[in-house]
Design a protein around this motif. Structure first.
Motif, short mmCIF file in Angstrom:
data_model
loop_
_atom_site.label_atom_id
_atom_site.label_comp_id
_atom_site.label_asym_id
_atom_site.label_seq_id
_atom_site.Cartn_x
_atom_site.Cartn_y
_atom_site.Cartn_z
N TRP A 11 23.84 23.22 -12.53
CA TRP A 11 25.21 22.81 -12.84
C TRP A 11 25.91 22.11 -11.69
CZ3 TRP A 11 26.13 22.60 -17.76
CH2 TRP A 11 25.47 23.48 -18.62
N VAL A 12 25.19 21.81 -10.63
CA VAL A 12 25.77 21.07 -9.50
C VAL A 12 24.94 19.81 -9.26
CG1 VAL A 12 26.40 21.11 -7.07
CG2 VAL A 12 26.64 23.18 -8.45
N SER A 13 25.52 18.66 -9.53
CA SER A 13 24.77 17.41 -9.39
C SER A 13 24.76 16.93 -7.95
CB SER A 13 25.40 16.32 -10.28
OG SER A 13 24.72 15.09 -10.11
N ILE A 14 23.61 16.48 -7.50
CA ILE A 14 23.53 15.90 -6.15
C ILE A 14 23.86 14.41 -6.20
CG2 ILE A 14 21.81 17.57 -5.41
CD1 ILE A 14 19.70 15.35 -5.69
N ARG A 15 24.10 13.89 -7.42
CA ARG A 15 24.43 12.49 -7.60
C ARG A 15 25.94 12.31 -7.71
NH1 ARG A 15 20.14 14.38 -9.39
NH2 ARG A 15 18.16 13.34 -8.99
N ASP A 16 26.44 11.17 -7.31
CA ASP A 16 27.89 10.93 -7.30
C ASP A 16 28.43 10.57 -8.67
OD1 ASP A 16 28.05 11.38 -4.55
OD2 ASP A 16 27.58 9.28 -4.09
N LEU A 242 30.85 15.28 -14.92
CA LEU A 242 29.65 15.52 -14.09
C LEU A 242 29.75 16.86 -13.38
CD1 LEU A 242 27.03 14.05 -13.19
CD2 LEU A 242 28.27 13.31 -11.16
N ASP A 243 30.92 17.18 -12.85
CA ASP A 243 31.10 18.41 -12.08
C ASP A 243 31.17 19.65 -12.97
OD1 ASP A 243 31.14 16.98 -9.76
OD2 ASP A 243 33.32 17.03 -9.50
N ASN A 244 31.65 19.50 -14.19
CA ASN A 244 31.93 20.68 -15.01
C ASN A 244 30.99 20.88 -16.20
OD1 ASN A 244 34.69 21.84 -13.97
ND2 ASN A 244 34.90 19.61 -13.94
N HIS A 245 30.35 19.81 -16.69
CA HIS A 245 29.57 19.98 -17.91
C HIS A 245 28.18 19.32 -17.90
CE1 HIS A 245 33.20 21.63 -19.57
NE2 HIS A 245 33.85 20.52 -19.34
N ILE A 246 27.97 18.36 -17.03
CA ILE A 246 26.68 17.64 -17.02
C ILE A 246 25.75 18.17 -15.94
CG2 ILE A 246 25.55 15.41 -16.72
CD1 ILE A 246 28.10 14.11 -17.87
#
Length: 299
Positions: A11-16, A242-246
């Motif tokens: 749940w934490v993307s390393i992409r911007d 991205l931060d909350n659902h992807i």
């Protein structure tokens, strides 16, 4: 911290940014180049006409080659050409608006579908209660009410769109909520371009008259303001989703799509996967890829 030491976190993307955002950005840059390619050409033509001492009453063909084979004049004089060229610039801006808003709606549809697919618990006000990847892995490729939700947010006036977004995602970008009036004007103008050749839709459908209605005006400065607003809306929405659902749903879904062709142990699959995404410019390290693979098989 380099990517080689980053651990995988679902749940934490390393992409911007999301992948739909990256596509939106490429299309925006492509349109931007096309639109601005004409600007220096316009200035050059008018500067050359001034240098040659051209007057408005001159025949346009005296200064500009239109390659008309029968020798007929397309324009009454140079002023007539200039007025037509200004109309063309306006029409270019209007069609640029059509492209920008279409790109905007395509992005919204793509990123919201991605968020719902990743976090289907959203539909039931229970975010992250279920990993959408687990459903896909089990064969559930369609999610209840997804189309209904997307249509509610991408169709109709902006008051209803904002209301639907808030209802299903408990979030509305401030760039949208504080600019509903502007977004509604943009939507109305877009429809005029798409359905009535840039004219008022209702009046254009009156069939008792033969006169043509004036085309709506969109200056280049106003077109730039519209592009800026849409960019702000997309950037803010993308960050939140991205931060909350992807999170890392996109990359793990990609692994799922190629998993059948991967052989060997999970460690071997992680190394092969690392090389595959590296071809796309993704430099995620071995630790991250092994964590992703282990997480996938744990679902």
């Amino acid at each position: 911290m380099g990517k080689s030491t980053v651990e995988f976190n679902r749940w934490v993307s390393i992409r911007d940014t999301s992948w739909p955002y990256q596509v939106f950005k490429k299309h925006t840059q492509e349109l931007n180049k096309m639109m601005w390619a004409n600007e220096p050409s316009t200035r050059f033509v008018y500067e050359q006409l001034k240098t040659k001492g051209a007057t408005w009453k001159d025949k346009a063909s005296k200064h500009i080659d239109f390659t008309v084979k029968d020798g007929s004049e397309i324009f009454t004089d140079l002023k007539d050409w200039s007025e037509s060229y200004n109309q063309f610039q306006n029409w270019t801006n209007l069609n640029g608006l059509m492209a920008v808003t279409s790109n905007f709606e395509t992005y919204i549809t793509s990123v919201l579908s991605l968020a719902l697919e990743s976090d289907p618990g959203l539909i039931y006000k229970s975010s992250k209660s279920v990993d959408g990847m687990a459903l896909i892995k089990s064969g559930a490729h369609k999610f209840p009410f997804e189309n209904e939700i997307i249509v509610a947010i991408t169709k109709g006036d902006w008051n209803s769109r904002i209301s639907a977004m808030n209802k299903y995602f408990d979030f509305v970008p401030s760039s949208m909520s504080s600019n509903i009036g502007r977004l509604e004007k943009i939507r109305t103008l877009r429809n005029k371009v798409g359905h009535a050749f840039g004219r008022d839709i209702e009046n254009s459908r009156i069939n008792e008259v033969k006169e043509t209605l004036p085309i709506e005006k969109l200056t280049t400065p106003n077109f730039i303001k519209i592009r800026k607003l849409i960019w702000q809306c997309v950037t803010e929405l993308d960050r939140h989703l991205l931060d909350n659902h992807i999170g890392e749903f996109q990359i793990i879904k990609y692994f799922h799509s190629i998993e059948p062709e991967l052989k060997g142990t999970q460690d071997n699959k992680a190394m092969v996967f690392k090389k595959k995404i590296g071809k796309f410019g993704d430099l995620s390290g071995k630790k991250y890829c092994r964590g992703l693979v282990d997480y996938y098989y744990s679902l």
